[in-house]
Design a protein around this motif. Structure first.
Motif, mmCIF file in Angstrom:
data_model
loop_
_atom_site.group_PDB
_atom_site.id
_atom_site.type_symbol
_atom_site.label_atom_id
_atom_site.label_comp_id
_atom_site.label_asym_id
_atom_site.label_seq_id
_atom_site.Cartn_x
_atom_site.Cartn_y
_atom_site.Cartn_z
ATOM 1 N N HIS A 115 -10.931 -42.447 50.586
ATOM 2 C CA HIS A 115 -10.038 -42.850 49.491
ATOM 3 C C HIS A 115 -8.864 -43.636 50.066
ATOM 4 N N ILE B 252 -1.419 -33.016 59.702
ATOM 5 C CA ILE B 252 -2.169 -32.578 60.882
ATOM 6 C C ILE B 252 -1.354 -32.757 62.160
ATOM 7 N N GLY C 250 -5.883 -42.839 50.748
ATOM 8 C CA GLY C 250 -5.151 -42.130 51.807
ATOM 9 C C GLY C 250 -5.863 -42.286 53.148
ATOM 10 N N SER C 251 -7.205 -42.194 53.136
ATOM 11 C CA SER C 251 -7.956 -42.372 54.387
ATOM 12 C C SER C 251 -7.786 -43.810 54.873
ATOM 13 N N ASN D 60 -12.755 -35.843 70.297
ATOM 14 C CA ASN D 60 -13.415 -37.137 70.045
ATOM 15 C C ASN D 60 -12.658 -38.278 70.705
ATOM 16 N N LYS E 245 -0.037 -35.127 46.323
ATOM 17 C CA LYS E 245 -0.772 -35.844 47.359
ATOM 18 C C LYS E 245 -2.091 -36.351 46.760
ATOM 19 N N MET E 246 -2.449 -37.582 47.125
ATOM 20 C CA MET E 246 -3.767 -38.064 46.711
ATOM 21 C C MET E 246 -4.802 -37.305 47.542
ATOM 22 N N ALA F 59 -13.194 -31.487 67.195
ATOM 23 C CA ALA F 59 -12.807 -32.805 66.667
ATOM 24 C C ALA F 59 -11.777 -33.518 67.549
ATOM 25 N N LEU F 60 -10.771 -32.789 68.012
ATOM 26 C CA LEU F 60 -9.714 -33.468 68.787
ATOM 27 C C LEU F 60 -10.289 -34.151 70.027
ATOM 28 N N ILE G 284 -10.224 -38.559 62.728
ATOM 29 C CA ILE G 284 -11.597 -38.701 62.238
ATOM 30 C C ILE G 284 -11.681 -37.948 60.914
ATOM 31 N N TYR H 292 -5.300 -45.674 54.435
ATOM 32 C CA TYR H 292 -3.925 -45.886 54.929
ATOM 33 C C TYR H 292 -3.842 -45.626 56.442
ATOM 34 N N HIS I 250 -2.168 -32.189 66.520
ATOM 35 C CA HIS I 250 -2.066 -33.320 67.445
ATOM 36 C C HIS I 250 -0.892 -33.226 68.402
ATOM 37 N N GLY J 178 3.489 -40.504 56.304
ATOM 38 C CA GLY J 178 3.590 -39.647 55.112
ATOM 39 C C GLY J 178 2.342 -39.770 54.251
ATOM 40 N N TRP J 179 2.436 -39.207 53.060
ATOM 41 C CA TRP J 179 1.280 -39.180 52.157
ATOM 42 C C TRP J 179 1.421 -40.202 51.046
ATOM 43 N N ILE J 180 0.280 -40.731 50.623
ATOM 44 C CA ILE J 180 0.245 -41.496 49.383
ATOM 45 C C ILE J 180 0.104 -40.480 48.259
ATOM 46 N N TYR K 107 -12.930 -36.046 57.479
ATOM 47 C CA TYR K 107 -13.907 -35.077 56.974
ATOM 48 C C TYR K 107 -14.830 -35.817 56.021
HETATM 49 N N1 MSP Z 1 -10.733 -34.143 60.085
HETATM 50 C C1 MSP Z 1 -9.329 -33.975 60.153
HETATM 51 C C2 MSP Z 1 -8.740 -34.815 61.253
HETATM 52 C C3 MSP Z 1 -9.293 -34.563 62.604
HETATM 53 S S1 MSP Z 1 -8.610 -35.633 63.799
HETATM 54 C C4 MSP Z 1 -9.155 -35.028 65.222
HETATM 55 C C5 MSP Z 1 -8.695 -34.373 58.815
HETATM 56 N N2 MSP Z 1 -9.432 -35.156 58.045
HETATM 57 S S2 MSP Z 1 -8.988 -35.682 56.588
HETATM 58 O O1 MSP Z 1 -10.083 -36.488 56.134
HETATM 59 O O2 MSP Z 1 -8.607 -34.585 55.769
HETATM 60 O O3 MSP Z 1 -7.715 -36.525 56.801
HETATM 61 C C6 MSP Z 1 -7.733 -37.597 57.671
HETATM 62 C C7 MSP Z 1 -6.450 -38.371 57.602
HETATM 63 O O4 MSP Z 1 -6.263 -38.927 56.306
HETATM 64 C C8 MSP Z 1 -5.204 -37.546 57.915
HETATM 65 O O5 MSP Z 1 -4.345 -38.263 58.771
HETATM 66 C C9 MSP Z 1 -4.552 -37.391 56.572
HETATM 67 O O6 MSP Z 1 -3.176 -37.246 56.665
HETATM 68 C C10 MSP Z 1 -4.927 -38.721 55.937
HETATM 69 N N3 MSP Z 1 -4.794 -38.629 54.502
HETATM 70 C C11 MSP Z 1 -5.550 -37.898 53.639
HETATM 71 N N4 MSP Z 1 -4.988 -38.002 52.404
HETATM 72 C C12 MSP Z 1 -3.880 -38.770 52.470
HETATM 73 C C13 MSP Z 1 -2.973 -39.266 51.550
HETATM 74 N N5 MSP Z 1 -3.028 -38.961 50.270
HETATM 75 N N6 MSP Z 1 -2.036 -40.121 52.014
HETATM 76 C C14 MSP Z 1 -1.979 -40.535 53.318
HETATM 77 N N7 MSP Z 1 -2.817 -40.069 54.206
HETATM 78 C C15 MSP Z 1 -3.714 -39.120 53.817
HETATM 79 O O7 MSP Z 1 -7.575 -33.980 58.563
#
Ligand code: MSP
Length: 645
Positions: free
Chosen positions: A22, A271, A24-25, A240, A306-307, A237-238, A14, A27, A275, A298-300, A16
């Motif tokens: 964006h 994270i 990454g979210s 949820n 990291k984005m 949060a977990l 979930i 993805y 988990h 992984g990350w974009i 933030y």
């Molecule tokens: N709120 C926590 C998650 C709680 S789950 C019980 C959190 N939120 S976050 O908005 O920061 O990130 C959510 C997801 O988006 C994570 O899996 C994170 O890895 C992913 N991404 C955020 N930026 C990213 C990239 N640039 N690339 C790929 N995934 C990315 O963490």
């Protein structure tokens, strides 16, 4: 109770809510949606959960900075999440918000149960806290910290804050042995499996009890029985993942028992600790089954970073929609970003891949096949007498199907779709080798056979690609006279398909059209200095400071095979990371003349494809009186990454 097998429950993290989602979210969310849709193709009932993480210090601080009460602040972003998911065809079953009443009640019920059974005790926490990651930084994360220094967060690298507060603790340490036993008995719990090592080493090096309440913030779920405390945001949060499907609500017990445990939980590598360690321990304490699999992606990245919103380098998925369309972006994320690794994102790469895979390989084949059939008044495909060529093609399809299923099951989506595209290449090769546009003049049966075989191949492709590009594949299925139904195991059907299906052919406009980005300036494209002497209008200092000139050292030089001018330089830009920068100076310098030299680089040029590589900047040279190039340097060495001004 016998566990129902024909269901698939998948979750996204979930998000933030401090900004719009964006790329990454998107993805994480697309990966979960693809998993759900693939399981629908297997005939299962699926449930996709997504939502927003709305409590905690990070949100409270962002809301304060925006001068808004936290709830009003988060409310302002919810539509942008829902709208982005809708426009990207995310078929979620429920969007949970941690400010929902039912979630709050479920978390409080969980705390009460753990307290009653002695898993929670009150004490105080003295140590460091990372607000962006909402993490208590444990001592083993800063073993050799100098006296008086503040440790960096092990996840994001930012400075932490010292906190001292009264907390309720969860007896995490007492779950270490059970966790280790669980990992040993479930080696496929984490995919990709290599990520398990990090988790094991963290648990094996000794777990400390975990603070699960906070008193220095107020924006959180009230801790039952002690209103001075709010629940720590990760413990909130977990949960949820269970509260959404009815945990602790007697009226929803059947629903909960049907869906839980989750079959797949998707999350980014940042994270994993929450988990793979805290969450299983929380569930063990609650007496619940553990999720079957975690997919840790992984990350974009943009360049080498990291984005992320805090770095200010995010790509808004809504802005990509007009140029590319949702399906093409989904395809790119799933097929071209290896789920096991970090991957850089550039629009040039996105464009190149879409044009190659979707326009050239797939859409053109569909269009040519359908147009040819129409021109020859072939409106339907019926039974065929296959020859060795079609038998060979069908065997390739069968082999691809089996590999596809294995890769999808392991969540190696990029590999599964690379296999499908290999088959699309095979289909193209077959179609072009058979030259149906020629054979139609002499052998109608041969012509119809080629169209029929291509259509059977395209049908398999449409069913397998539907989870990634639902809209386009429904269009393709419609062109073949088919519609998707729920509850059907299409994979099983394809496995037993003897390629004697009937199809009604209805050509439509092409599935994908070529995307053309504005042409880059020619001199820039080849990395040469030509035309660089023309007079240019004066600029202001504000214009100049937009150009990021950095000192960097060349650590590797490689010849770019397809070009007679270009070197691919590996450049160390210190804190700005290591980059590949192409430079068209081969006739002026040997690799040895450049290697280990410190030069000056334009670091914020948009990444640009060059001869099969992507260049992330430009090296500066000056031309001397003899027409030879000389490297631009700083008078004496400076630290790599130093900005020149
Ligand atoms: N709120 C926590 C998650 C709680 S789950 C019980 C959190 N939120 S976050 O908005 O920061 O990130 C959510 C997801 O988006 C994570 O899996 C994170 O890895 C992913 N991404 C955020 N930026 C990213 C990239 N640039 N690339 C790929 N995934 C990315 O963490």
């Amino acid at each position: 109770m016998q566990e129902p097998v024909n269901k698939f429950y998948v979750t996204t993290p979930i998000y933030y809510v401090t900004a719009r989602p964006h790329l990454g979210s998107l993805y994480s969310t697309v990966l979960a949606d693809v998993a759900a849709r693939w399981n629908q193709q297997l005939g299962k009932k699926t449930y996709l959960l997504t939502g927003t993480d709305e409590h905690g210090q990070k949100i409270a601080q962002a809301a304060a900075a925006a001068n808004k009460p936290p709830k009003e602040f988060v409310d302002g972003f919810i539509d942008s999440f829902k709208e982005t998911w809708r426009s990207y065809e995310i078929e979620y079953n429920h969007f949970i918000r941690t400010t929902d009443k039912a979630h709050i009640a479920a978390v409080q019920a969980w705390i009460k149960q753990l307290e009653a059974q002695g898993d929670i005790y009150k004490s105080s926490y003295t140590g460091f806290y990372c607000t962006p990651c909402e993490t208590f930084v444990t001592e083993k994360d800063y073993l050799n910290l100098e006296q008086g220094k503040v440790p960096a967060c092990p996840t994001c690298g930012r400075p932490t804050n010292f906190v001292e507060e009264s907390c309720y603790f969860f007896k995490l340490a007492s779950y270490a042995d059970r966790l280790l036993k669980f990992y040993a008995e479930n080696p496929h719990f984490i995919t990709p499996p290599e990520r398990m090592a990090e988790v094991l080493s963290f648990v094996q090096s000794g777990l400390k009890d975990l603070a699960i309440s906070r008193t220095t913030i107020t924006w959180g779920i009230p801790f039952p029985g002690d209103e001075q405390h709010v629940c720590y945001v990760w413990a909130d949060a977990l949960n949820n993942y269970i509260s959404a499907i009815g945990y602790a609500d007697p009226a929803r017990a059947a629903e909960f028992n049907f869906w839980w445990p989750a079959d797949l939980q998707v999350l980014g590598k940042d994270i994993i600790r929450f988990h793979a360690i805290y969450w299983p321990a929380f569930l063990m304490a609650a007496g619940l089954a553990l999720p079957k699999k975690l997919l840790v992606h992984g990350w974009i990245k943009i360049g080498d970073q990291k984005m992320s919103k805090s770095l200010g380098n995010v790509v808004d998925p809504q802005e990509l929609l007009a140029t590319y369309g949702a399906d093409a972006v989904r395809y790119y994320l799933v097929r071209h970003l290896a789920v096991t690794q970090d991957a850089p994102f550039t629009q040039e790469d996105l464009t190149t891949r879409i044009n190659a895979d979707l326009v050239h390989d797939l859409s053109n084949l569909v269009h040519r096949c359908m147009a040819l059939a129409k021109a020859q008044s072939m409106a339907a495909v019926g039974e065929q007498q296959w020859t060795a060529q079609e038998d060979a093609l069908q065997q390739k399809c069968q082999a691809m199907l089996q590999a596809f299923n294995r890769d999808m099951d392991a969540c190696f989506y990029h590999r599964a779709y690379a296999g499908v595209w290999q088959f699309v290449h095979d289909l193209n090769a077959y179609f072009h080798a058979q030259e149906p546009w020629k054979v139609v003049k002499t052998d109608r049966a041969h012509f119809e056979r080629v169209i029929a075989a291509t259509v059977h191949g395209l049908y398999a492709v449409a069913q397998l690609v539907w989870p990634v590009m639902p809209q386009s594949m429904e269009k393709l299925l419609a062109m073949l006279g088919k519609t998707r139904q729920t509850g059907v195991n299409y994979y099983e059907q394809l496995l037993t398909d003897t390629w004697q299906q009937s199809f009604a052919l209805t050509p439509q406009e092409p599935l994908f059209l070529k995307i053309v980005l504005p042409e880059p300036a020619k001199a820039e494209k080849e990395g040469t200095m030509e035309n660089a002497t023309a007079l240019t209008p004066a600029i202001t200092i504000d214009d100049f400071i937009k150009v990021e000139l950095l000192a960097g050292t060349i650590t590797n030089v490689e010849v770019v095979p397809k070009s007679d001018k270009l070197y691919a330089l590996t450049v160390d830009l210190g804190p700005q990371g290591i980059r590949t920068i192409c430079s068209g100076v081969r006739k002026h310098f040997t690799p040895e003349a450049l290697l280990h030299k410190q030069g000056v680089f334009v670091a914020n040029l948009a990444p640009r494809p060059m001869m099969g590589l992507v260049s992330h900047g430009m090296m500066l040279f000056g031309e001397d009186a003899n027409g030879a190039l000389q490297m631009v340097t700083v008078g004496a060495p400076v630290p790599n990454g130093t900005r020149l001004k």
